[in-house]
Design a protein around this motif. Structure first.
Motif, PDB file in Angstrom:
ATOM      1  N   ARG A 114       2.661 -17.104  -4.760  1.00  0.00           N
ATOM      2  CA  ARG A 114       2.392 -15.669  -4.866  1.00  0.00           C
ATOM      3  C   ARG A 114       2.081 -15.017  -3.528  1.00  0.00           C
ATOM      4  NH1 ARG A 114       4.302 -12.946  -8.604  1.00  0.00           N
ATOM      5  NH2 ARG A 114       2.530 -11.602  -9.072  1.00  0.00           N
ATOM      6  N   THR A 115       1.729 -15.801  -2.538  1.00  0.00           N
ATOM      7  CA  THR A 115       1.281 -15.227  -1.271  1.00  0.00           C
ATOM      8  C   THR A 115       2.357 -14.424  -0.542  1.00  0.00           C
ATOM      9  OG1 THR A 115      -0.314 -17.025  -1.075  1.00  0.00           O
ATOM     10  CG2 THR A 115       0.116 -15.737   0.899  1.00  0.00           C
ATOM     11  N   PRO A 116       3.583 -14.933  -0.372  1.00  0.00           N
ATOM     12  CA  PRO A 116       4.579 -14.117   0.360  1.00  0.00           C
ATOM     13  C   PRO A 116       4.826 -12.744  -0.245  1.00  0.00           C
ATOM     14  CG  PRO A 116       5.305 -16.395   0.244  1.00  0.00           C
ATOM     15  CD  PRO A 116       4.104 -16.293  -0.654  1.00  0.00           C
ATOM     16  N   PRO A 117       5.022 -12.599  -1.573  1.00  0.00           N
ATOM     17  CA  PRO A 117       5.233 -11.237  -2.082  1.00  0.00           C
ATOM     18  C   PRO A 117       4.001 -10.350  -1.965  1.00  0.00           C
ATOM     19  CG  PRO A 117       5.188 -12.820  -3.897  1.00  0.00           C
ATOM     20  CD  PRO A 117       5.253 -13.611  -2.636  1.00  0.00           C
ATOM     21  N   VAL A 118       2.807 -10.923  -2.089  1.00  0.00           N
ATOM     22  CA  VAL A 118       1.590 -10.123  -1.923  1.00  0.00           C
ATOM     23  C   VAL A 118       1.505  -9.588  -0.492  1.00  0.00           C
ATOM     24  CG1 VAL A 118      -0.931 -10.247  -1.780  1.00  0.00           C
ATOM     25  CG2 VAL A 118       0.248 -11.188  -3.768  1.00  0.00           C
ATOM     26  N   VAL A 119       1.711 -10.465   0.482  1.00  0.00           N
ATOM     27  CA  VAL A 119       1.618 -10.044   1.880  1.00  0.00           C
ATOM     28  C   VAL A 119       2.712  -9.030   2.207  1.00  0.00           C
ATOM     29  CG1 VAL A 119       1.699 -10.814   4.277  1.00  0.00           C
ATOM     30  CG2 VAL A 119       0.508 -12.198   2.564  1.00  0.00           C
ATOM     31  N   ALA A 120       3.906  -9.248   1.669  1.00  0.00           N
ATOM     32  CA  ALA A 120       4.999  -8.303   1.928  1.00  0.00           C
ATOM     33  C   ALA A 120       4.672  -6.916   1.380  1.00  0.00           C
ATOM     34  CB  ALA A 120       6.299  -8.824   1.307  1.00  0.00           C
ATOM     35  N   GLU A 121       4.098  -6.854   0.180  1.00  0.00           N
ATOM     36  CA  GLU A 121       3.764  -5.556  -0.408  1.00  0.00           C
ATOM     37  C   GLU A 121       2.633  -4.890   0.357  1.00  0.00           C
ATOM     38  OE1 GLU A 121       4.916  -2.696  -2.443  1.00  0.00           O
ATOM     39  OE2 GLU A 121       5.586  -4.522  -3.467  1.00  0.00           O
ATOM     40  N   ALA A 122       1.641  -5.678   0.781  1.00  0.00           N
ATOM     41  CA  ALA A 122       0.547  -5.112   1.573  1.00  0.00           C
ATOM     42  C   ALA A 122       1.068  -4.571   2.898  1.00  0.00           C
ATOM     43  CB  ALA A 122      -0.522  -6.174   1.805  1.00  0.00           C
ATOM     44  N   LEU A 123       1.991  -5.313   3.505  1.00  0.00           N
ATOM     45  CA  LEU A 123       2.593  -4.860   4.758  1.00  0.00           C
ATOM     46  C   LEU A 123       3.286  -3.516   4.556  1.00  0.00           C
ATOM     47  CD1 LEU A 123       4.641  -7.121   7.178  1.00  0.00           C
ATOM     48  CD2 LEU A 123       5.519  -4.900   6.497  1.00  0.00           C
ATOM     49  N   GLU A 124       3.978  -3.378   3.445  1.00  0.00           N
ATOM     50  CA  GLU A 124       4.700  -2.133   3.177  1.00  0.00           C
ATOM     51  C   GLU A 124       3.750  -0.955   2.989  1.00  0.00           C
ATOM     52  OE1 GLU A 124       7.899  -0.373  -0.074  1.00  0.00           O
ATOM     53  OE2 GLU A 124       7.829  -2.533   0.298  1.00  0.00           O
ATOM     54  N   CYS A 125       2.519  -1.215   2.558  1.00  0.00           N
ATOM     55  CA  CYS A 125       1.547  -0.129   2.417  1.00  0.00           C
ATOM     56  C   CYS A 125       1.279   0.559   3.755  1.00  0.00           C
ATOM     57  CB  CYS A 125       0.229  -0.660   1.849  1.00  0.00           C
ATOM     58  SG  CYS A 125       0.314  -1.193   0.122  1.00  0.00           S
ATOM     59  N   LEU A 126       1.478  -0.155   4.845  1.00  0.00           N
ATOM     60  CA  LEU A 126       1.293   0.417   6.172  1.00  0.00           C
ATOM     61  C   LEU A 126       2.568   1.050   6.704  1.00  0.00           C
ATOM     62  CD1 LEU A 126      -1.134  -1.612   5.915  1.00  0.00           C
ATOM     63  CD2 LEU A 126      -0.982  -1.896   8.382  1.00  0.00           C
ATOM     64  N   GLY A 127       3.653   0.924   5.976  1.00  0.00           N
ATOM     65  CA  GLY A 127       4.923   1.449   6.463  1.00  0.00           C
ATOM     66  C   GLY A 127       5.362   0.729   7.725  1.00  0.00           C
ATOM     67  N   GLY A 128       5.940   1.475   8.637  1.00  0.00           N
ATOM     68  CA  GLY A 128       6.415   0.878   9.881  1.00  0.00           C
ATOM     69  C   GLY A 128       5.311   0.261  10.698  1.00  0.00           C
ATOM     70  N   ALA A 129       4.086   0.798  10.581  1.00  0.00           N
ATOM     71  CA  ALA A 129       2.957   0.239  11.330  1.00  0.00           C
ATOM     72  C   ALA A 129       2.678  -1.197  10.925  1.00  0.00           C
ATOM     73  CB  ALA A 129       1.714   1.102  11.116  1.00  0.00           C
ATOM     74  N   GLY A 130       2.997  -1.551   9.682  1.00  0.00           N
ATOM     75  CA  GLY A 130       2.765  -2.919   9.228  1.00  0.00           C
ATOM     76  C   GLY A 130       3.751  -3.913   9.802  1.00  0.00           C
ATOM     77  N   TYR A 131       4.906  -3.411  10.245  1.00  0.00           N
ATOM     78  CA  TYR A 131       5.989  -4.292  10.693  1.00  0.00           C
ATOM     79  C   TYR A 131       5.880  -4.670  12.162  1.00  0.00           C
ATOM     80  CZ  TYR A 131      10.622  -6.357  10.103  1.00  0.00           C
ATOM     81  OH  TYR A 131      11.676  -7.240  10.001  1.00  0.00           O
ATOM     82  N   VAL A 132       4.960  -4.040  12.870  1.00  0.00           N
ATOM     83  CA  VAL A 132       4.795  -4.357  14.286  1.00  0.00           C
ATOM     84  C   VAL A 132       3.639  -5.341  14.450  1.00  0.00           C
ATOM     85  CG1 VAL A 132       5.753  -2.166  15.058  1.00  0.00           C
ATOM     86  CG2 VAL A 132       3.293  -2.358  14.671  1.00  0.00           C
ATOM     87  N   GLU A 133       3.709  -6.111  15.521  1.00  0.00           N
ATOM     88  CA  GLU A 133       2.783  -7.222  15.697  1.00  0.00           C
ATOM     89  C   GLU A 133       1.321  -6.794  15.827  1.00  0.00           C
ATOM     90  OE1 GLU A 133       3.310 -10.382  15.489  1.00  0.00           O
ATOM     91  OE2 GLU A 133       5.489 -10.394  15.383  1.00  0.00           O
ATOM     92  N   GLU A 134       1.066  -5.637  16.409  1.00  0.00           N
ATOM     93  CA  GLU A 134      -0.299  -5.303  16.790  1.00  0.00           C
ATOM     94  C   GLU A 134      -1.224  -5.069  15.606  1.00  0.00           C
ATOM     95  OE1 GLU A 134       0.831  -0.595  17.599  1.00  0.00           O
ATOM     96  OE2 GLU A 134       0.535  -1.982  19.256  1.00  0.00           O
ATOM     97  N   ASN A 135      -0.698  -4.924  14.401  1.00  0.00           N
ATOM     98  CA  ASN A 135      -1.560  -4.696  13.237  1.00  0.00           C
ATOM     99  C   ASN A 135      -1.895  -5.962  12.462  1.00  0.00           C
ATOM    100  OD1 ASN A 135      -2.092  -1.749  13.053  1.00  0.00           O
ATOM    101  ND2 ASN A 135       0.131  -1.667  13.150  1.00  0.00           N
TER     102      ASN A 135
END
Length: 541
Positions: A380-401
């Motif tokens: 369950r961890t990969p889909p949870v982390v992916a959805e949480a990342l998407e909550c940040l939009g593009g900011a979630g996809y960059v390393e600094e966050n």
């Protein structure tokens, strides 16, 4: 310049007490643990989210280990250089008792629960360096198969002192352990291993090639090798008692998707000294005690990854506005965050219940529950982390966050110590060969009966799991069976130990059909209910 004015940006996610803001951890210590541990765990929770810790975590991940096979004169040294930040993280993990200390405490001392909470907290700082921490913790029960060896080694791997240079074990104030099972021709099928061990006086000499050997700078390893009696377990030190380096050739480091700070390697043995641990020919049975404990850490580490992703998503949503309102106040975002919060709480609670089972000697619960939890929580961890990342939009996809690193890390625990298929088949075998384990699980589930007809029906199906495991197509359907066991167990634990708003929503969505195929599709909760779930998930500091 006016165009450079910064507005509507989210503060850095630092300075939080990751223990005090997590009600699942706090409640578990009060319920199953020792309340006196709360202050120490609070200190670790604050350290895990402190700005210096985050800087060290980022540096250890970016500056990956470097293999040095030879010194300047051409002599083999087989050493790995780590960034200083890796050593900083290791020293804090060991200094807070996250290695084998719990095994040295009296039975019933709740030391494993305290250690599990600490491991969950510190995993949220940086996961890679926790591989040797986990293996050092897990080696203790296997080492007890050789009392003489255990008397020498256990005090050192239970030490709170990080003594990193390679040296004879007897001279060290603290030590770490690794493991070598997998070989290139067999992978998870360790019975296909070709490494051999031949007697040489009081020791054996090992010859072979290990395809995966994590943390090669550990002080010693538990290794499988074949003798005339079959697969056997050996204790292999990096440095021999006389100070000579054991023959331990590190051939290369793996270039991995995530877990970058940890030096996973391939190693070769050629006349390498090893001491037998456990009964000759029963090495898999001996080392499985280590595997069971590392699998528990897989559950805890994956739950920690979910938690770290969730809290960052909530933090972002509380501080970011869009379309005229804060994200956290917008109904659809509330649905997403509430759904993720349910998954996170269920995963954490299951991991902590299993750690408490170790403390209380509930071996039947832990034997089956760890394999079930390892399969499901890690999946369950990969889909949870992916959805949480998407909550940040593009900011979630960059390393600094930080979420990009969490995302790369997310699949690992589902692979390490047996992939999903291996764990699912282990559960099926346990159901057919260890009826006491299923009975113990049934006893745990029975405590939640009466909550709802939905949960009662799910528990009824678990009672037929033994028959399902004996079916002709049991292997074909193993994943579905284990999934049902895991979700039902999580639901039962939430009904017993979490507020009704959490338990009711989990049962309705995960067992009652009030859920779609993605996160954020809870259909049985109101906006107020969803908001309450989010508020519970990450308490104000």
């Amino acid at each position: 310049m006016a165009t450079h004015e910064v507005t509507n940006q989210v503060p850095d996610f630092v300075g939080h007490d990751l223990f005090a803001t997590d009600p699942v951890l706090v409640d578990a210590i009060q319920r199953w643990g020792d309340a006196r541990d709360a202050d120490d765990l609070g200190g670790l929770g604050r350290l895990a989210n402190a700005e210096p810790t985050q800087a060290h975590a980022d540096r250890a991940d970016r500056h990956t280990p470097i293999l040095r096979t030879h010194d300047r004169t051409g002599r083999r040294i087989d050493e790995v250089d780590y960034d200083p930040s890796y050593h900083w993280l290791m020293a804090r993990a060991i200094g807070h008792g996250l290695t084998a200390e719990a095994w040295t405490r009296p039975t019933g001392s709740v030391a494993h629960l305290r250690r599990a909470v600490g491991f969950h907290l510190w995993s949220q700082a940086e996961a890679g360096h926790l591989c040797p921490i986990s293996m050092t913790y897990a080696a203790a029960p296997a080492l007890r198969s050789n009392p003489t060896l255990a008397a020498e080694v256990l005090p050192r791997i239970a030490s709170r002192h990080y003594d990193s240079p390679l040296a004879p074990l007897a001279t060290k104030s603290g030590a770490t352990m690794g493991m070598g099972m997998t070989e290139k021709q067999g992978g998870s099928d360790v019975r296909a291993n070709t490494t051999v061990a031949v007697p040489d006086g009081d020791v054996h000499r090992l010859t072979g090639h290990k395809w995966f050997c994590s943390a090669p700078m550990s002080d010693a390893f538990l290794v499988l090798a074949n003798t005339e009696s079959g697969s056997s377990c050996f204790f292999v030190p990096r440095v021999l008692p006389d100070g000579e380096r054991n023959r331990f050739a590190v051939q290369r480091l793996k270039d991995k998707l995530g877990n970058r700070s940890n030096a996973s390697s391939e190693v070769e043995f050629e006349g390498t000294v090893g001491t037998l641990v456990g009964e000759e020919g029963r090495g898999i049975r001996t080392i499985i005690d280590m595997v069971a404990s590392t699998r528990l850490d897989c559950v805890l580490g994956s739950a920690a990854g979910m938690r770290a992703a969730l809290t960052r998503a909530i933090w972002h949503a509380r501080h970011r506005s869009a379309f005229g309102a804060r994200l956290v106040d917008q109904p659809l975002m509330q649905n997403v965050l509430a759904d993720l919060a349910l998954e996170s709480e269920a995963a954490t609670l299951l991991g902590l219940r299993l750690a408490a089972a170790v403390d209380h000697g509930d071996t039947d619960v832990s034997r089956l529950g760890v394999a079930v939890g390892k399969f499901w929580v890690c999946k369950r961890t990969p889909p949870v982390v992916a959805e949480a990342l998407e909550c940040l939009g593009g900011a979630g996809y960059v390393e600094e966050n930080g979420l990009a690193r969490l995302y790369r890390e997310a699949p690992l625990n589902s692979i390490w110590e047996g992939s999903g298929n291996v764990n699912a088949l282990d559960v099926v075998r346990a159901l057919t060969r260890q009826p006491a384990a299923l009975a113990a699980l049934g006893k745990e589930l029975a405590l939640a009966r009466g909550h709802s007809t939905t949960l009662d029906a799910a528990i009824d199906r678990v009672e037929s799991a033994h028959a399902e495991a004996l079916g002709a197509d049991a292997q074909l359907r193993a994943r579905r069976l284990v999934e049902h066991l895991a979700i039902t167990l999580q639901a039962a634990l939430l009904v017993q130990h979490s507020p009704a708003i959490v338990a009711d929503a989990f049962v309705a969505s995960r067992l009652g059909g009030e859920h779609g195929h993605t996160f954020g599709t809870l259909s049985g909760v109101s906006a107020a209910h969803a908001g309450a779930l989010v508020d519970r998930a990450f308490l104000p500091a």
